[in-house]
Design a protein around this motif. Structure first.
Motif, mmCIF file in Angstrom:
data_model
loop_
_atom_site.group_PDB
_atom_site.id
_atom_site.type_symbol
_atom_site.label_atom_id
_atom_site.label_comp_id
_atom_site.label_asym_id
_atom_site.label_seq_id
_atom_site.Cartn_x
_atom_site.Cartn_y
_atom_site.Cartn_z
ATOM 1 N N PHE A 70 0.859 -1.183 0.000
ATOM 2 C CA PHE A 70 0.000 0.000 0.000
ATOM 3 C C PHE A 70 0.892 1.229 0.000
ATOM 4 O O PHE A 70 1.874 1.299 0.756
ATOM 5 C CB PHE A 70 -0.905 -0.002 1.244
ATOM 6 C CG PHE A 70 -1.825 1.179 1.310
ATOM 7 C CD1 PHE A 70 -2.938 1.243 0.487
ATOM 8 C CD2 PHE A 70 -1.573 2.225 2.177
ATOM 9 C CE1 PHE A 70 -3.795 2.340 0.537
ATOM 10 C CE2 PHE A 70 -2.424 3.319 2.245
ATOM 11 C CZ PHE A 70 -3.543 3.374 1.422
ATOM 12 N N LEU A 71 0.572 2.200 -0.848
ATOM 13 C CA LEU A 71 1.381 3.405 -0.986
ATOM 14 C C LEU A 71 0.481 4.636 -0.982
ATOM 15 O O LEU A 71 -0.605 4.621 -1.572
ATOM 16 C CB LEU A 71 2.154 3.373 -2.306
ATOM 17 C CG LEU A 71 2.981 2.124 -2.543
ATOM 18 C CD1 LEU A 71 2.324 1.226 -3.560
ATOM 19 C CD2 LEU A 71 4.370 2.495 -2.977
ATOM 20 N N ARG A 72 0.969 5.684 -0.334
ATOM 21 C CA ARG A 72 0.242 6.951 -0.381
ATOM 22 C C ARG A 72 1.243 8.080 -0.308
ATOM 23 O O ARG A 72 2.384 7.895 0.126
ATOM 24 C CB ARG A 72 -0.806 7.053 0.713
ATOM 25 C CG ARG A 72 -0.278 6.994 2.120
ATOM 26 C CD ARG A 72 -1.399 6.967 3.135
ATOM 27 N NE ARG A 72 -1.778 8.310 3.519
ATOM 28 C CZ ARG A 72 -2.076 8.681 4.752
ATOM 29 N NH1 ARG A 72 -2.068 7.805 5.739
ATOM 30 N NH2 ARG A 72 -2.402 9.902 5.034
ATOM 31 N N ALA A 73 0.817 9.257 -0.739
ATOM 32 C CA ALA A 73 1.684 10.427 -0.742
ATOM 33 C C ALA A 73 0.885 11.650 -0.318
ATOM 34 O O ALA A 73 -0.308 11.747 -0.579
ATOM 35 C CB ALA A 73 2.265 10.648 -2.135
ATOM 36 N N ASN A 74 1.574 12.562 0.356
ATOM 37 C CA ASN A 74 0.975 13.819 0.783
ATOM 38 C C ASN A 74 1.955 14.944 0.506
ATOM 39 O O ASN A 74 3.171 14.735 0.516
ATOM 40 C CB ASN A 74 0.667 13.786 2.293
ATOM 41 C CG ASN A 74 -0.418 12.806 2.619
ATOM 42 O OD1 ASN A 74 -1.552 12.962 2.210
ATOM 43 N ND2 ASN A 74 -0.059 11.762 3.352
ATOM 44 N N GLU A 75 1.408 16.129 0.300
ATOM 45 C CA GLU A 75 2.281 17.272 0.078
ATOM 46 C C GLU A 75 3.177 17.452 1.299
ATOM 47 O O GLU A 75 2.744 17.284 2.437
ATOM 48 C CB GLU A 75 1.467 18.529 -0.192
ATOM 49 C CG GLU A 75 2.265 19.566 -0.912
ATOM 50 C CD GLU A 75 1.555 20.238 -2.065
ATOM 51 O OE1 GLU A 75 2.240 20.970 -2.780
ATOM 52 O OE2 GLU A 75 0.339 20.046 -2.245
ATOM 53 N N TYR A 76 4.432 17.799 1.042
ATOM 54 C CA TYR A 76 5.466 17.865 2.085
ATOM 55 C C TYR A 76 6.049 19.263 2.076
ATOM 56 O O TYR A 76 6.595 19.701 1.077
ATOM 57 C CB TYR A 76 6.548 16.822 1.766
ATOM 58 C CG TYR A 76 7.585 16.604 2.827
ATOM 59 C CD1 TYR A 76 7.304 15.835 3.945
ATOM 60 C CD2 TYR A 76 8.869 17.144 2.696
ATOM 61 C CE1 TYR A 76 8.270 15.584 4.908
ATOM 62 C CE2 TYR A 76 9.839 16.897 3.654
ATOM 63 C CZ TYR A 76 9.528 16.120 4.763
ATOM 64 O OH TYR A 76 10.492 15.869 5.708
ATOM 65 N N GLY A 83 9.289 23.505 -6.549
ATOM 66 C CA GLY A 83 8.157 22.772 -7.094
ATOM 67 C C GLY A 83 7.327 22.090 -6.026
ATOM 68 O O GLY A 83 7.444 22.364 -4.835
ATOM 69 N N ARG A 84 6.490 21.182 -6.475
ATOM 70 C CA ARG A 84 5.616 20.437 -5.564
ATOM 71 C C ARG A 84 6.368 19.253 -4.995
ATOM 72 O O ARG A 84 6.869 18.405 -5.733
ATOM 73 C CB ARG A 84 4.354 19.968 -6.278
ATOM 74 C CG ARG A 84 3.437 21.149 -6.638
ATOM 75 C CD ARG A 84 2.097 20.710 -7.099
ATOM 76 N NE ARG A 84 1.316 20.222 -5.964
ATOM 77 C CZ ARG A 84 0.182 19.555 -6.093
ATOM 78 N NH1 ARG A 84 -0.293 19.275 -7.281
ATOM 79 N NH2 ARG A 84 -0.472 19.139 -5.040
ATOM 80 N N VAL A 85 6.431 19.218 -3.679
ATOM 81 C CA VAL A 85 7.172 18.172 -2.977
ATOM 82 C C VAL A 85 6.169 17.306 -2.216
ATOM 83 O O VAL A 85 5.321 17.807 -1.487
ATOM 84 C CB VAL A 85 8.204 18.782 -2.000
ATOM 85 C CG1 VAL A 85 8.997 17.685 -1.301
ATOM 86 C CG2 VAL A 85 9.136 19.753 -2.726
ATOM 87 N N PHE A 86 6.287 15.998 -2.390
ATOM 88 C CA PHE A 86 5.416 15.039 -1.716
ATOM 89 C C PHE A 86 6.268 14.088 -0.895
ATOM 90 O O PHE A 86 7.397 13.773 -1.252
ATOM 91 C CB PHE A 86 4.609 14.220 -2.738
ATOM 92 C CG PHE A 86 3.480 14.981 -3.354
ATOM 93 C CD1 PHE A 86 2.178 14.754 -2.947
ATOM 94 C CD2 PHE A 86 3.706 15.923 -4.342
ATOM 95 C CE1 PHE A 86 1.122 15.456 -3.505
ATOM 96 C CE2 PHE A 86 2.659 16.636 -4.912
ATOM 97 C CZ PHE A 86 1.362 16.403 -4.500
ATOM 98 N N ASP A 87 5.695 13.639 0.229
ATOM 99 C CA ASP A 87 6.348 12.550 0.951
ATOM 100 C C ASP A 87 5.602 11.271 0.589
ATOM 101 O O ASP A 87 4.463 11.303 0.158
ATOM 102 C CB ASP A 87 6.398 12.790 2.458
ATOM 103 C CG ASP A 87 5.064 12.575 3.151
ATOM 104 O OD1 ASP A 87 4.012 12.740 2.513
ATOM 105 O OD2 ASP A 87 5.068 12.257 4.343
#
Length: 165
Positions: A70-76, A83-87
């Motif tokens: 399972f994988l998920r990402a959120n803005e970091y 730019g747009r950084v996600f963890d």
């Protein structure tokens, strides 16, 4: 081996699978919040928090038609990267660990994020999580610093890794 991603659904079957994998004792050790989840509150959390980030719907990784991660990402917001950084958060099913899937799953999901919503991806990994560290490095992430996180009344030593175009 046929490895692919599928979008997670907002249904009890997917949510229960995520909660079961997350509550595995070895998995709990790697989270900041090490309290096992209970269904009633997790179901609400899953619906209200896991699907809020535009463009980064959580996914399951699948091998030969069955879910293995399972994988998920959120803005970091804790870096100076442009730019747009996600963890990224990754949870490989306990029964699938040690099979060499981690790096492949991470790379596949990270590449998808970079092609759609992210310019940079960050991963925070607890120093004792050697399996995850090896997987992120093998997937092409590079370590950019070490820090200490204070969460839930504890201090955690972590390494942070970056993946970008």
């Amino acid at each position: 081996m046929n490895l692919k991603l599928r979008k997670a659904r907002i249904n009890e079957e997917d949510a229960r699978k995520v909660m079961l994998w997350r509550n595995n004792p070895e998995t709990l050790e790697m989270f900041y919040d090490q309290t096992p989840k209970v269904w009633e509150s997790f179901w609400v959390e899953y619906q209200e928090k896991y699907f809020v980030e535009p463009g980064s719907v959580p996914h399951f990784s699948m091998v030969d038609g069955h879910d293995v991660g399972f994988l998920r990402a959120n803005e970091y917001g804790e870096t100076n990267f442009p730019g747009r950084v996600f963890d990224i958060d990754v949870n490989v099913a306990p029964s699938e660990r040690g099979k060499g899937l981690g790096a492949k799953i991470i790379k596949m999901y990270a590449d998808q994020l970079l092609s759609s919503v992210a310019d940079v991806i960050v991963a925070e990994v607890k120093k004792q999580n050697i399996g995850s560290i090896k997987s992120f490095l093998k997937a092409g992430f590079m370590e950019f610093d070490e820090t200490v996180r204070k969460k839930y009344g504890k201090e955690f030593e972590i390494n942070r890794y970056i993946y970008q175009r």
